[in-house]
Design a protein around this motif. Structure first.
Motif, PDB file in Angstrom:
ATOM      1  N   CYS A   3      -2.270   4.897   5.960  1.00 49.89           N
ATOM      2  CA  CYS A   3      -2.996   3.637   6.201  1.00 49.89           C
ATOM      3  C   CYS A   3      -2.582   3.034   7.540  1.00 49.89           C
ATOM      4  N   GLU A   4      -1.276   3.026   7.806  1.00 49.72           N
ATOM      5  CA  GLU A   4      -0.813   2.494   9.091  1.00 49.72           C
ATOM      6  C   GLU A   4      -1.401   3.296  10.252  1.00 49.72           C
ATOM      7  N   GLN A   5      -1.419   4.608  10.113  1.00 48.67           N
ATOM      8  CA  GLN A   5      -1.988   5.447  11.167  1.00 48.67           C
ATOM      9  C   GLN A   5      -3.483   5.185  11.356  1.00 48.67           C
ATOM     10  N   ALA A   6      -4.160   4.716  10.285  1.00 43.73           N
ATOM     11  CA  ALA A   6      -5.592   4.420  10.358  1.00 43.73           C
ATOM     12  C   ALA A   6      -5.862   2.967  10.754  1.00 43.73           C
ATOM     13  N   GLY A   7      -4.805   2.213  11.056  1.00 43.22           N
ATOM     14  CA  GLY A   7      -4.990   0.840  11.490  1.00 43.22           C
ATOM     15  C   GLY A   7      -4.955  -0.196  10.390  1.00 43.22           C
ATOM     16  N   ILE A   8      -4.445   0.177   9.211  1.00 45.91           N
ATOM     17  CA  ILE A   8      -4.304  -0.753   8.089  1.00 45.91           C
ATOM     18  C   ILE A   8      -2.812  -0.909   7.823  1.00 45.91           C
ATOM     19  N   PRO A   9      -2.199  -1.980   8.267  1.00 48.52           N
ATOM     20  CA  PRO A   9      -0.737  -2.086   8.223  1.00 48.52           C
ATOM     21  C   PRO A   9      -0.194  -2.275   6.806  1.00 48.52           C
ATOM     22  N   ARG A  10       1.064  -1.896   6.617  1.00 47.73           N
ATOM     23  CA  ARG A  10       1.756  -2.202   5.367  1.00 47.73           C
ATOM     24  C   ARG A  10       1.838  -3.720   5.202  1.00 47.73           C
ATOM     25  N   THR A  11       1.717  -4.166   3.964  1.00 48.29           N
ATOM     26  CA  THR A  11       1.800  -5.598   3.709  1.00 48.29           C
ATOM     27  C   THR A  11       2.377  -5.832   2.326  1.00 48.29           C
ATOM     28  N   ALA A  12       2.889  -7.024   2.113  1.00 52.23           N
ATOM     29  CA  ALA A  12       3.299  -7.463   0.784  1.00 52.23           C
ATOM     30  C   ALA A  12       2.192  -8.344   0.217  1.00 52.23           C
ATOM     31  N   PHE A  13       2.016  -8.297  -1.093  1.00 54.25           N
ATOM     32  CA  PHE A  13       1.015  -9.127  -1.741  1.00 54.25           C
ATOM     33  C   PHE A  13       1.676 -10.352  -2.386  1.00 54.25           C
ATOM     34  N   ASN A  14       0.872 -11.338  -2.675  1.00 57.37           N
ATOM     35  CA  ASN A  14       1.318 -12.584  -3.306  1.00 57.37           C
ATOM     36  C   ASN A  14       2.336 -13.341  -2.454  1.00 57.37           C
ATOM     37  N   THR A  15       2.086 -13.350  -1.159  1.00 57.00           N
ATOM     38  CA  THR A  15       2.928 -14.139  -0.256  1.00 57.00           C
ATOM     39  C   THR A  15       2.346 -15.521   0.000  1.00 57.00           C
ATOM     40  N   GLY A  16       1.152 -15.765  -0.484  1.00 56.87           N
ATOM     41  CA  GLY A  16       0.458 -17.009  -0.196  1.00 56.87           C
ATOM     42  C   GLY A  16      -0.535 -16.884   0.932  1.00 56.87           C
ATOM     43  N   GLU A  17      -0.532 -15.744   1.631  1.00 56.32           N
ATOM     44  CA  GLU A  17      -1.468 -15.504   2.723  1.00 56.32           C
ATOM     45  C   GLU A  17      -2.551 -14.529   2.267  1.00 56.32           C
ATOM     46  N   THR A  18      -3.762 -14.740   2.737  1.00 59.77           N
ATOM     47  CA  THR A  18      -4.865 -13.848   2.407  1.00 59.77           C
ATOM     48  C   THR A  18      -4.739 -12.550   3.187  1.00 59.77           C
ATOM     49  N   VAL A  19      -4.700 -11.427   2.490  1.00 59.33           N
ATOM     50  CA  VAL A  19      -4.617 -10.116   3.126  1.00 59.33           C
ATOM     51  C   VAL A  19      -6.039  -9.647   3.418  1.00 59.33           C
ATOM     52  N   ILE A  20      -6.410  -9.691   4.700  1.00 63.69           N
ATOM     53  CA  ILE A  20      -7.744  -9.238   5.097  1.00 63.69           C
ATOM     54  C   ILE A  20      -7.734  -7.754   5.423  1.00 63.69           C
ATOM     55  N   ASN A  21      -6.632  -7.281   5.990  1.00 69.95           N
ATOM     56  CA  ASN A  21      -6.499  -5.870   6.351  1.00 69.95           C
ATOM     57  C   ASN A  21      -5.054  -5.465   6.117  1.00 69.95           C
ATOM     58  N   GLY A  22      -4.805  -4.756   5.028  1.00 72.89           N
ATOM     59  CA  GLY A  22      -3.427  -4.390   4.726  1.00 72.89           C
ATOM     60  C   GLY A  22      -3.341  -3.547   3.467  1.00 72.89           C
ATOM     61  N   ALA A  23      -2.203  -2.853   3.329  1.00 70.76           N
ATOM     62  CA  ALA A  23      -1.976  -1.964   2.186  1.00 70.76           C
ATOM     63  C   ALA A  23      -0.549  -2.120   1.700  1.00 70.76           C
ATOM     64  N   GLY A  24      -0.359  -2.028   0.403  1.00 74.70           N
ATOM     65  CA  GLY A  24       0.990  -2.151  -0.120  1.00 74.70           C
ATOM     66  C   GLY A  24       1.059  -1.869  -1.602  1.00 74.70           C
ATOM     67  N   LEU A  25       2.277  -1.814  -2.103  1.00 76.38           N
ATOM     68  CA  LEU A  25       2.515  -1.680  -3.535  1.00 76.38           C
ATOM     69  C   LEU A  25       2.179  -2.991  -4.227  1.00 76.38           C
ATOM     70  N   PHE A  26       1.552  -2.887  -5.368  1.00 84.02           N
ATOM     71  CA  PHE A  26       1.175  -4.068  -6.132  1.00 84.02           C
ATOM     72  C   PHE A  26       2.393  -4.774  -6.701  1.00 84.02           C
ATOM     73  N   GLN A  27       2.209  -6.041  -7.050  1.00 82.06           N
ATOM     74  CA  GLN A  27       3.035  -6.670  -8.061  1.00 82.06           C
ATOM     75  C   GLN A  27       2.303  -6.496  -9.394  1.00 82.06           C
ATOM     76  N   ILE A  28       3.078  -6.385 -10.460  1.00 82.58           N
ATOM     77  CA  ILE A  28       2.494  -6.241 -11.793  1.00 82.58           C
ATOM     78  C   ILE A  28       3.183  -7.210 -12.748  1.00 82.58           C
ATOM     79  N   ASN A  29       2.462  -7.601 -13.798  1.00 83.11           N
ATOM     80  CA  ASN A  29       3.086  -8.411 -14.843  1.00 83.11           C
ATOM     81  C   ASN A  29       3.619  -7.474 -15.919  1.00 83.11           C
ATOM     82  N   ARG A  30       4.882  -7.141 -15.756  1.00 87.09           N
ATOM     83  CA  ARG A  30       5.577  -6.204 -16.645  1.00 87.09           C
ATOM     84  C   ARG A  30       7.018  -6.623 -16.778  1.00 87.09           C
TER      85      ARG A  30
END
Length: 541
Positions: free
Chosen positions: A173-200
């Motif tokens: 994804c990074e090589q294709a121009g979609i950077p690694r990102t964290a989710f649920n930071t309070g910011e809207t991820v418009i272009n990014g990839a990362g491991l999910f958070q889960i309710n577990r």
């Protein structure tokens, strides 16, 4: 655990919640915090306690089309896959007991839109984010995410980076121009990839609404859990006041009348909530008459505006052995856009470390025991469907017509998703993993070919919403006001995904729990106001 026969010794409560799902469990738990009120929670399915296939998150795919699934077929689709089915959970916890527990806070723009565009006053990001904090505990949020809660009932965690194919995919994804990102930071991820958070939970138990909200309070003296009881119709008197609900027990088939002194809250989900309202005489008048249902409130928006996240799939044979363990087999999300200028992504992918041939195999596409896939889905589909009665018999499944791809925008985004998936997997980082593309296959290249493939094989991310939406008081197509009250009926509210004016960009389950939290607040506020009015009246007299 008691039988339905033993359960219904008490039939009158202050509040009755119909549906023990993602929102309903939250509503019932929060209302029963007041020891002075009696709360009943009715669930058509069984209790989830002691059922490992439900509680173990990594077994969630076993539940699709199982005995714990209402398994709703859809009507024939002019532009989509008519074989598709909507899985709706038939068990305590609802779809939070049936899903992959991908845990997202919705983008702020999603919630603000409910208020700004649809007139759902009070439903905005500030309100929602306060409730997200309240409902969750999130030990993995880290110091850069101070907005997260630390004592709520729903446990969120980061998925660990154990899957080597998944890590290679994030590199690609990074090589294709979609950077690694964290989710649920309070910011809207418009272009990014990362491991999910889960309710577990840490031991692998899903942190469903039942596990999180109901298990800890099951013995609370003022709380009554009634399982295996199916709502037949709401009880509404001649003044259009909801006084309770008629239920049918699964064991004996007998109808029982349950009475609510104050309010009934319907939380049966985006398919069964409009069905129950229509069976009770609340819905499009002509449709009700055609099915022999007496009209109490002509509410044309009931069963309208059905929305979903349609999903495609592209699958590869893996060159190396895939991981044999996972939290829930769908651990990575990718967001991006297909056009410039968007404030939210219009395309999302889930990465699966397992084969996904639910709709491709019957079309003759090859499959594998060792592969990975990407599932592009349209985050803001513009197609709108309906939920309608099949008959006046509560036992009949409703007519569910999502009308997939009736708006050309949705197919355009999906075609772009297949092309983007190929671009990602063609990057050097995936060279050691990506073998043959099994479906749609390397020979499927033109827009027309991809469109034909999607039409035959697409699925859903199982996110129906919007079928009993809330909106401004004078909006005749919004059956609910901003306080989730059913227009034209007193002492009746709705709290589940059906109330959403528009579906969230992301997997909506945590937002549905948030809706339950909000509903409980609104009911408590109404009770406090009523108590104060009585007190003032008594003083004045």
């Amino acid at each position: 655990m008691s039988t339905p026969e033993e359960q219904i010794k008490k039939t009158t409560f202050d509040y009755i919640v119909v549906g023990g799902g993602s929102a309903g469990a939250a509503v019932a738990s929060r209302l029963s915090e007041d020891a002075d009120v009696e709360v009943a929670l009715i669930e058509a399915g069984p209790d989830d306690r002691g059922k490992e296939v439900i509680l173990r998150l990594d077994r969630w795919m076993e539940l699709l089309e199982s005995g714990y699934d209402w398994d709703y077929p859809i009507e024939a689709q002019e532009n989509g896959n008519s074989f598709m089915r909507h899985a709706r959970a038939k068990v305590m916890g609802g779809c939070s007991s049936h899903n992959s527990c991908i845990a997202f806070w919705a983008p702020r723009e999603d919630i603000d839109e409910w208020e700004q565009r649809f007139g759902a006053t009070g439903w905005n990001a500030e309100m929602a984010y306060e409730l997200y904090r309240r409902l969750e505990s999130n030990e993995d949020a880290g110091p850069d995410a101070p907005h997260h809660g630390d004592s709520g009932p729903v446990h969120l965690m980061n998925i660990p980076a154990h899957d080597p194919s998944g890590q290679a995919l994030l590199d690609a994804c990074e090589q294709a121009g979609i950077p690694r990102t964290a989710f649920n930071t309070g910011e809207t991820v418009i272009n990014g990839a990362g491991l999910f958070q889960i309710n577990r939970q840490a031991d692998g138990t899903r942190a469903s609404s039942s596990v999180s909200y109901i298990h800890p309070i099951a013995d609370r003296p003022n709380f009554t859990l009634l399982t295996d009881l199916r709502a037949r119709a709401l009880r509404i008197d001649e003044d259009n006041t909801c006084t309770g609900v008629d239920v049918v027990d699964g064991a004996f088939g007998r109808t029982r009348a349950l009475t609510a002194r104050h309010e009934v809250i319907v939380s049966a989900g985006a398919i069964d909530t409009p069905k129950l309202l229509m069976l009770s005489g609340i819905g499009p008048a002509e449709h009700l008459r055609q099915n022999g249902v007496a009209v109490r409130v002509d509410s044309p928006g009931v069963g309208e505006h059905l929305q979903d996240h349609p999903e495609g799939v592209i699958q590869w044979e893996a060159k190396q052995p895939m991981t044999e363990t996972s939290t829930q087999w769908w651990e990575i999300g990718i967001f991006t856009t297909t056009e410039d200028g968007l404030e939210r992504p219009d395309l999302m992918f889930h990465y699966g470390s397992v084969p996904f041939d639910m709709h491709t195999l019957r079309q003759g596409y090859p499959t594998t025991e060792n592969g990975f896939c990407l599932t592009p889905n349209v985050t803001h589909a513009r197609s709108r469907g309906t939920v309608r009665l099949r008959s006046s018999d509560f036992r009949d499944k409703p007519l569910v017509d999502p009308r997939y791809f009736t708006d050309p925008h949705d197919m355009r985004v999906m075609i772009a998703g297949i092309r983007t998936a190929r671009e990602i997997v063609a990057q050097p980082a995936m060279a050691a993993w990506a073998g043959e593309e099994l479906y749609p296959g390397a020979e499927v290249q033109t827009d027309e070919q991809i469109r034909d493939y999607i039409t035959k094989t697409h699925n859903t991310v199982y996110h129906p919403a919007g079928s009993v939406r809330m909106g401004a008081a004078d909006d005749t197509m919004s059956p609910l006001d901003p306080e989730l009250r059913v227009k034209g009926i007193t002492r009746l509210r709705v709290a589940d995904a059906s109330v959403m004016p528009t579906l969230t960009t992301v997997n909506p389950n945590i937002t549905v729990m948030m809706i339950g939290e909000r509903c409980a607040d609104l009911v408590k506020q109404a009770r406090a106001a009523s108590t104060q009015d009585r007190s003032v009246g008594a003083t004045a007299s």
